[in-house]
Design an enzyme around this catalytic site. Sequence first.
Site, mmCIF file in Angstrom:
data_model
loop_
_atom_site.group_PDB
_atom_site.id
_atom_site.type_symbol
_atom_site.label_atom_id
_atom_site.label_comp_id
_atom_site.label_asym_id
_atom_site.label_seq_id
_atom_site.Cartn_x
_atom_site.Cartn_y
_atom_site.Cartn_z
ATOM 1 N N GLY A 35 0.710 -1.258 -0.017
ATOM 2 C CA GLY A 35 0.114 0.049 -0.051
ATOM 3 C C GLY A 35 0.809 1.249 -0.013
ATOM 4 N N GLY B 242 3.526 -3.986 -4.212
ATOM 5 C CA GLY B 242 3.320 -4.386 -5.757
ATOM 6 C C GLY B 242 3.687 -3.165 -6.804
ATOM 7 N NE ARG B 243 -1.418 1.190 -7.140
ATOM 8 C CZ ARG B 243 -2.321 0.913 -7.892
ATOM 9 N NH1 ARG B 243 -2.607 1.324 -9.156
ATOM 10 N NH2 ARG B 243 -3.329 0.363 -7.500
ATOM 11 C CB CYS C 286 -19.183 2.386 -28.313
ATOM 12 S SG CYS C 286 -18.440 2.264 -30.098
ATOM 13 C CD GLU D 275 1.685 -8.856 1.425
ATOM 14 O OE1 GLU D 275 0.393 -8.972 1.293
ATOM 15 O OE2 GLU D 275 2.271 -10.023 1.458
ATOM 16 C CE1 TYR E 277 -3.223 -4.553 -8.727
ATOM 17 C CE2 TYR E 277 -1.474 -2.809 -8.177
ATOM 18 C CZ TYR E 277 -2.056 -4.076 -7.646
ATOM 19 O OH TYR E 277 -2.035 -4.974 -6.631
#
Length: 381
Positions: free
Chosen positions: A224, A260-261, A330, A258, A359
């Site tokens: 986070g 990630g991003r 569309c 841990e 992501y």
Amino acid sequence: MITDDARERAVALIEDEGLPAFVYDLRALRSHAAAIREALSVPGAPELYYAAKANAEAPVLRALEPYVDGIEVASGGELEHVHRVLPDARLAFGGPGKTDPELASILRLGVDRVHVESPYELTRLATLARETGREVDVLLRVNLAGRRDGVALAMSGPFGMDPEAIESCREILSAAPWIRLKGFHAHLASGLEAPEMLQQSEEILTWTRARFDLPAPEINLGGGMAVDYSDPGRLFDWSTYAKGITELALPGETLRIEPGRAMSVYCGWYVTDVLDVKRAHGEWYAILRGGTMHLRTPVTKQHDQPFVVIPQGAPGPATDEPVTLVGQLCTPKDVFARTVPAGRVAVGDVVAFAMAGAYAWNISHHDFLMHPKPGFHYLNA
């Protein structure tokens, strides 16, 4: 905002008719991961696991492997994939709603740590482990109540167990000595800067230390770490976080994070070109090849995706005014960035959206309208 190697490949893709495409600079990824590893090299700093859900592409995993202590996976598919790509990596398996086949895969592949989400899940794991004659090391995932004001995402609801449910696991563990409790896992929120992350970590540590008496407890503090899409050059302060964590750590504990991003987002670009530029009801629009079915991030996070325009000097419509960048879908929700100053934007120009290394493709609705899939290019492998 874009590395020289990625810019060169982006321009070359025009001649190859290879747009849209994802371009990943693995040298930039390794450099970023090495800087995080260096910041966490102080005594008492937490172990570093990479959350594969951010981007589990095989070249990305291989590039990160030398800099991490393990990989966190959250499904049977991720488990099988990461184990195949990195067969020697330490793996932690988390996530709610684990199926019996997933639990069986955990036992078969010898996952290093299982993050248990409920008493029922613990009971099922204990039963399967007994039937197969396996021993399993687990962390109980706790969901602590509390205000999470200002966070990008609060992990409430079905994630983990409240303290009462944690207590009910004691009897299950006592009846199943082949399930070894190693400690606790807590991922409470995303989008936190270092001071807020440290405050949350202290909250988790205070709670876990007052519970089960474990000789060498492991405490996974989750991920986070903040990522600022409005300012790609503003990075999470890993040094401040590492220093603060070492001051919170106690002898004999193993702390773990841990992210990630915050590890992989900066290494990727979604590269495409401008198909049309037009004015409608007083506003300028640039219609790009592809769309948010490839890069859904700006829709899910409700932000303007950062980008650079690489002019190509082609004749055709253009604007120097603030412009909204949209794709070919569309739907009026197919927006990358809304009414942003971009200098001159013209038909034929290349647009490289930054911070597409996490992501991005993996959370997008690929088959909507059945447009062609993007290409994938890994530089400096």
